[in-house]
Design an enzyme around this catalytic site. Structure first.
Site, mmCIF file in Angstrom:
data_model
loop_
_atom_site.group_PDB
_atom_site.id
_atom_site.type_symbol
_atom_site.label_atom_id
_atom_site.label_comp_id
_atom_site.label_asym_id
_atom_site.label_seq_id
_atom_site.Cartn_x
_atom_site.Cartn_y
_atom_site.Cartn_z
ATOM 1 N N GLU A 71 13.905 -19.686 -47.672
ATOM 2 C CA GLU A 71 14.033 -19.656 -49.146
ATOM 3 C C GLU A 71 15.492 -19.650 -49.554
ATOM 4 O O GLU A 71 15.794 -19.780 -50.738
ATOM 5 C CB GLU A 71 13.371 -18.412 -49.744
ATOM 6 N N ASP A 116 6.173 -14.824 -44.908
ATOM 7 C CA ASP A 116 6.731 -16.174 -45.034
ATOM 8 C C ASP A 116 7.195 -16.665 -43.663
ATOM 9 O O ASP A 116 8.327 -17.105 -43.492
ATOM 10 C CB ASP A 116 7.896 -16.181 -46.032
ATOM 11 N N CYS A 140 -3.186 -20.555 -46.499
ATOM 12 C CA CYS A 140 -2.912 -21.870 -47.075
ATOM 13 C C CYS A 140 -2.098 -22.670 -46.074
ATOM 14 O O CYS A 140 -1.328 -22.107 -45.288
ATOM 15 C CB CYS A 140 -2.259 -21.745 -48.449
#
Ligand code: BEZ
Length: 396
Positions: A103, A279, A324
């Site tokens: 990120e 993450d 996901c």
């Protein structure tokens, strides 16, 4: 072949990016067909689950610019629904200032925000723990708070796009319609599906994690790995606690990638619970077919341990879970790739694609960009940093 099968543009991929592209084509009175291999609003790809993060902080100025440019497009979409698409709670980035994650990095993001004239607050460890319900943070942790951060109601975003497109005379949508072959003749693409053959002079490819299955039909692919990302909902024992959307920047610890992010309690997503996710993945996949719908137990337990250690007023047992599937390339910072097909693909300038990276916050503007590229061959948005097809798309 009857004219009923002909369109101006065929959009392959009926997820949020494909739906947004069709919507933007319709604004220009261009007739499109969206082909979705499964059903619309499915749980089988990158848009599974309900929520995503909207954030302004990025380590690069051009990303900050793009995400700000997306805001009017979110507002435009918002006008079609009474349900809030962006639920503002601010973005809190915190952790070790020297850590670089996919990120970005807190110090670089501060520089980029400064350069773009965007207000934010810097916090030291004590201020972090005073203002937010996090505890036991290491002394060297710092924080960055930016107030426009929000939870994206992805489910409502998809529903809104589907509703608009269903009402549009310019958009046709077909589910259970995977492309099984694509060929080109007389300046047109012929897309074969179990529902028939569809024809258009232009293609927009928005296949999410299923990119290579589609790209290979056209003779190229991308070097990608696949993350089946796990997240869980944890019971909020003290409803007076207000979590922002947040991301913790921490050094990995063996198999524990140690990067976590989370959301506030939301009345439209398991009320009474907060969502916390990792993450990172313990085992990346080499193809989307390898995914399961069961979250990785190690990732879940790393997440639960972090919750137990650092989140106030939260029961540290994962209750509801979800996964996901995202495709990521070797592009630095896992950025998006937005480009035409490689030059040696016949009709390449008529094939526009978006692939890899995290795109939820860009859905409304990505539809505009892809439709611009498809219809005009260019866009007024600066996408030079994403037009990296020559580096990453390889002919077979
Ligand atoms: C993002 O804001 O891009 C993001 C946040 C958490 C996980 C993955 C992506």
């Amino acid at each position: 072949m009857g004219t009923a099968c002909e369109y101006d543009v065929i959009v392959i991929g009926g997820g949020p990016v494909g739906l947004s592209s069709a919507y933007h084509l319709s604004l220009r009175r261009v007739r499109s067909l969206v082909l979705e291999q499964f059903t619309f609003a499915n749980q089988l790809a990158s848009s599974a689950g309900v929520s995503r993060q909207f954030r302004i902080p990025y380590p690069e100025r051009y990303m900050v610019q793009l995400v700000r440019q997306s805001l009017p497009f979110w507002q435009e979409l918002q006008a079609f629904t009474d349900t809030r698409l962006l639920e503002e709670a601010g973005t809190l980035w915190f952790g070790d200032k020297s850590v670089h994650t996919s990120e970005g990095n807190i110090a670089d993001a501060e520089e980029a925000l400064k350069a773009e004239g965007i207000a934010y607050t810097s916090l030291d460890r004590d201020a972090l723990e005073r203002h937010y319900p996090f505890v036991n943070l290491p002394e060297n942790y710092v924080g960055l708070f930016q107030s426009q951060g929000a939870t994206i109601n992805l489910r409502e975003t998809i529903k809104t796009l589907l509703d608009i497109n269903r009402r549009s005379a310019y958009v046709s949508m077909k589910s259970e319609a995977p492309a099984t072959s694509i060929w080109r003749k007389d300046q047109k693409f012929y897309v074969t599906t179990p529902l028939g053959i569809f024809v258009a002079p232009k293609l927009i490819l928005a296949p999410g994690p299923y990119a290579n299955g589609l790209f290979r039909m056209l003779g190229f692919d991308i070097d990608a790995t696949f993350w089946n990302m796990s997240s869980a909902y944890f019971k909020l024992l003290d409803p007076s606690l207000r979590y922002p959307t947040w991301f913790a920047f921490q050094n990995p610890d063996g198999e524990n990638g140690n990067e976590f992010y989370g959301f506030p309690e939301l009345d439209w997503n398991n009320p009474g619970y907060v969502r916390v996710a990792s993450d990172f993945v313990v085992t990346p996949l080499s193809s989307p077919e390898q995914r399961t719908f069961v979250p990785n137990q190690k990732e879940l337990s790393f997440t639960a341990n972090w919750v137990r250690e650092h989140m106030k007023g939260v029961e540290p047992t994962p209750q509801y879970t979800s996964t996901c599937l995202v495709s990521l390339s070797t592009i630095a910072n896992k950025e998006l790739l937005i480009d035409f097909a490689p030059a040696s693909v016949p009709g390449s300038k008529n094939i526009v694609l978006y692939t890899t990276g995290w795109a939820a916050k860009f859905v409304p503007i990505l539809g505009r960009i892809l439709s611009d590229l498809s219809l005009d061959g260019r866009t007024s948005f600066d996408i030079t940093n994403f037009q990296t097809g020559t580096n990453y798309l390889k002919m077979l």
